[in-house]
Design a protein around this motif. Structure first.
Motif, PDB file in Angstrom:
ATOM      1  N   ALA A 121      41.189  35.763  37.005  1.00  0.00           N
ATOM      2  CA  ALA A 121      39.804  36.055  37.388  1.00  0.00           C
ATOM      3  C   ALA A 121      39.762  37.228  38.363  1.00  0.00           C
ATOM      4  O   ALA A 121      38.907  38.115  38.262  1.00  0.00           O
ATOM      5  N   THR A 122      40.702  37.251  39.307  1.00  0.00           N
ATOM      6  CA  THR A 122      40.769  38.348  40.272  1.00  0.00           C
ATOM      7  C   THR A 122      41.111  39.658  39.577  1.00  0.00           C
ATOM      8  O   THR A 122      40.580  40.721  39.911  1.00  0.00           O
ATOM      9  N   VAL A 160      40.418  40.533  36.475  1.00  0.00           N
ATOM     10  CA  VAL A 160      39.240  40.997  35.740  1.00  0.00           C
ATOM     11  C   VAL A 160      38.187  41.531  36.711  1.00  0.00           C
ATOM     12  O   VAL A 160      37.555  42.566  36.456  1.00  0.00           O
ATOM     13  N   ALA A 161      38.012  40.839  37.848  1.00  0.00           N
ATOM     14  CA  ALA A 161      37.021  41.270  38.833  1.00  0.00           C
ATOM     15  C   ALA A 161      37.391  42.610  39.445  1.00  0.00           C
ATOM     16  O   ALA A 161      36.531  43.425  39.785  1.00  0.00           O
ATOM     17  N   PHE A 185      30.427  44.859  40.423  1.00  0.00           N
ATOM     18  CA  PHE A 185      31.740  45.417  40.096  1.00  0.00           C
ATOM     19  C   PHE A 185      31.776  46.887  40.476  1.00  0.00           C
ATOM     20  O   PHE A 185      30.891  47.661  40.098  1.00  0.00           O
ATOM     21  N   VAL A 221      36.043  34.208  31.556  1.00  0.00           N
ATOM     22  CA  VAL A 221      35.372  34.929  32.633  1.00  0.00           C
ATOM     23  C   VAL A 221      34.531  36.083  32.071  1.00  0.00           C
ATOM     24  O   VAL A 221      33.387  36.289  32.478  1.00  0.00           O
ATOM     25  N   LEU A 222      35.090  36.818  31.126  1.00  0.00           N
ATOM     26  CA  LEU A 222      34.358  37.947  30.544  1.00  0.00           C
ATOM     27  C   LEU A 222      33.143  37.483  29.741  1.00  0.00           C
ATOM     28  O   LEU A 222      32.069  38.081  29.817  1.00  0.00           O
ATOM     29  N   TRP A 236      31.809  38.221  35.803  1.00  0.00           N
ATOM     30  CA  TRP A 236      32.836  39.047  36.425  1.00  0.00           C
ATOM     31  C   TRP A 236      32.270  40.247  37.180  1.00  0.00           C
ATOM     32  O   TRP A 236      32.979  40.895  37.959  1.00  0.00           O
ATOM     33  N   THR A 237      31.000  40.537  36.988  1.00  0.00           N
ATOM     34  CA  THR A 237      30.372  41.664  37.697  1.00  0.00           C
ATOM     35  C   THR A 237      29.531  41.211  38.882  1.00  0.00           C
ATOM     36  O   THR A 237      28.790  42.010  39.465  1.00  0.00           O
ATOM     37  N   ASP A 258      35.428  36.821  43.186  1.00  0.00           N
ATOM     38  CA  ASP A 258      36.704  36.805  42.473  1.00  0.00           C
ATOM     39  C   ASP A 258      37.389  35.475  42.718  1.00  0.00           C
ATOM     40  O   ASP A 258      36.804  34.556  43.294  1.00  0.00           O
ATOM     41  N   LEU A 276      34.970  32.838  41.265  1.00  0.00           N
ATOM     42  CA  LEU A 276      34.547  33.474  40.014  1.00  0.00           C
ATOM     43  C   LEU A 276      34.809  32.554  38.831  1.00  0.00           C
ATOM     44  O   LEU A 276      33.965  32.412  37.940  1.00  0.00           O
ATOM     45  N   ALA A 292      32.038  30.959  36.293  1.00  0.00           N
ATOM     46  CA  ALA A 292      32.134  31.234  34.862  1.00  0.00           C
ATOM     47  C   ALA A 292      31.976  29.964  34.040  1.00  0.00           C
ATOM     48  O   ALA A 292      31.209  29.915  33.072  1.00  0.00           O
TER      49      ALA A 292
END
Length: 496
Positions: free
Chosen positions: A89-90, A92-93, A275, A340-341, A346-347, A351, A355, A359
């Protein structure tokens, strides 16, 4: 200080380590004839296919103190943990969708890197005075570099750097904090007030998780392996099912997300919502760092567990290392990243565990939050337990003989084994500086990884000798040389 650590993180996970890992991974991949890809069916047959067999822990496996299944359960327990949720998650963030691509690419090479390090860890292992088997990077540094390559005492230099890097993770950990955040958030537990003094819910949960970890790790490596062989399969299946449900609930968005993963990997990601945007170079660094932190390929941790396994051949145990990377990154991490996406969270500027929680709660509400909280507690306990077994392997090598000093060190280590995680939880809750801990996490993973990857490259010929023997012995490829020693102890015995 924080500025310096961020600079150091950028240096350690900069061009030198990235080039070393990619070059070493390609070297082993090409020279082995793309073994991790060409023989993937055989690898799954000898790993996943053996899990259901009742005789998988019998003497047929060879000498050792853990069955292959116990070893892989403990190793997966150490790797498949909060890093697969909070770490991904971090990533992606911080790096956007493209970070997942670089995680996958790193894992493709990590499949052979972990096979090599596990193979060498088994080959160079030794038996202590109690008859227990231990192996790992410090063992192949001593025997492979110090004895075979006549480095004499110079092997201590990489061993000390590696050991210090591994043990630094004992004092720098974010697993308890991450799980505590998720649990407290899932149950909306803000804390309690006693005599006008408020104790935050995250800290209270952290105390309970540390207490559970303390109990489970009390029996040492054998007890941890026994518990994990039952707990890890349940934990993994539960999370995979939850992640698949998340993906199915957002199935129409999957093609768009997959496309973004590949396109953003080479173009970077523009700022969206909370983000901040990410350039390609930064994305590569983030993706690789999180991949190594998650599947631990090249880190040198798993060989410390697999070195204790009962196995008929070092390469056979190395196959479990390859399976470990496939399961960890291509299955568990992919599910985390896609979840997450797909959630679109994620935006939002958060994180880590926060996050991941947002999600899953976005699709499944309170039920999703609670289920994730339960999974995170199990993940945290297994991660802490797996790493505790790693530390024991290093200490066993440091104190090879029984005595007063070893007894004192072991008793102190057992007594304080969960204290750092709790102290970090309290500190980070009070300071609200969670980015700081992830910077330290990256640093503590980079140092031992750099040393270990360099060492397995130096010892590569021994791996290829064992691989040649394994292919001739079990795959019918090449000519079998019965004089090839399968373990270092055999090689020593033949010289006498």
């Amino acid at each position: 200080m924080i500025g310096f650590l961020n600079w150091l993180d950028g240096i350690l996970w900069g061009l030198p380590l990235i080039v070393l890992m990619i070059a070493t991974g390609l070297y082993f991949t090409i020279r082995s004839g793309f073994f991790q890809f060409r023989y993937i069916g055989w690898i799954f047959k000898r790993t996943l296919g053996q899990m259901s067999k009742k005789n998988q822990d019998t003497a047929e496996e060879g000498k050792g103190m853990l069955s292959s299944f116990e070893a892989i359960s403990t190793a997966i327990g150490g790797t498949v943990g909060f890093g697969n949720i909070a770490g991904v998650a971090t990533a992606v963030a911080a790096g956007g969708p493209g970070a997942l691509f670089w995680m996958w690419l790193t894992a493709c090479l990590g499949m052979i890197l972990k096979q090599v390090e596990v193979t060498l860890g088994c080959y160079y292992r030794r038996v202590n005075e109690k008859g227990d088997y231990y192996g790992g990077p410090t063992y192949y540094m001593e025997r492979g570099l110090g004895e075979e390559r006549h480095w004499n005492k110079l092997w201590l230099i990489p061993a000390i750097i590696f050991g210090a890097g591994i043990f630094s993770t004992f004092f720098v950990t974010s697993s308890t904090l991450t799980a505590s955040q998720v649990v407290a958030g899932a149950f909306n537990f803000d804390g309690i007030t006693i005599g006008g003094f408020k104790i935050e819910g995250i800290i209270i949960v952290g105390v309970l998780i540390c207490a559970l970890t303390f109990v489970i790790t009390g029996g040492g490596t054998k007890k941890i392996a026994s518990v994990f062989s039952k707990l890890v399969p349940f934990m993994s299946i539960l999370y995979i099912l939850m992640g698949l449900a998340m993906i199915l609930a957002n199935i129409t968005s999957v093609p768009t997300v997959i496309a973004a993963i590949f396109t953003n990997a080479f173009t970077g990601t523009a700022a969206i919502g909370g983000f901040a945007g990410c350039a390609v170079a930064s994305m590569v660094r983030i993706g690789m760092a999180r991949a190594v932190y998650s599947n631990e390929a090249g880190w040198g941790t798993s060989p410390m567990i697999h070195g204790s396994a009962r196995t008929r051949h070092p390469v056979e145990q190395g196959l479990w290392g390859t399976f470990e990377v496939v399961f960890d990154t291509f299955i568990v991490c992919s599910i985390s990243g896609l979840s997450v996406l797909l959630s679109g969270q994620w935006t939002n500027g958060t994180d880590g565990g926060t996050l991941a929680l947002s999600a899953f709660s976005s699709s499944f509400g309170t039920a999703g939050s609670i289920l994730l909280a339960i999974i995170m507690v199990i993940f945290t306990v297994t991660t802490s337990g797996g790493w505790f077994a790693y530390y024991l392997a290093v200490l066993e090598h440091l104190y090879t003989k029984e005595g007063l000093m070893k007894d004192i060190v072991m008793k102190v280590f057992y007594a304080i084994r969960v204290l750092p995680g709790l102290l970090w939880t309290i500190y980070l809750v009070k300071t609200d500086n969670q980015g700081f801990i992830w910077t330290l996490v990256d640093i503590t993973s980079a140092i031992p990884t750099f040393v270990n990857v360099a060492v397995i490259l130096i010892l590569s010929n021994q791996y290829f000798k064992l691989l040649k023997d394994y292919k001739a012995r079990y795959l019918g490829v090449g000519t079998l040389d019965e004089n090839t020693p399968l373990f270092y102890e055999d090689a020593i015995a033949r010289k006498k």
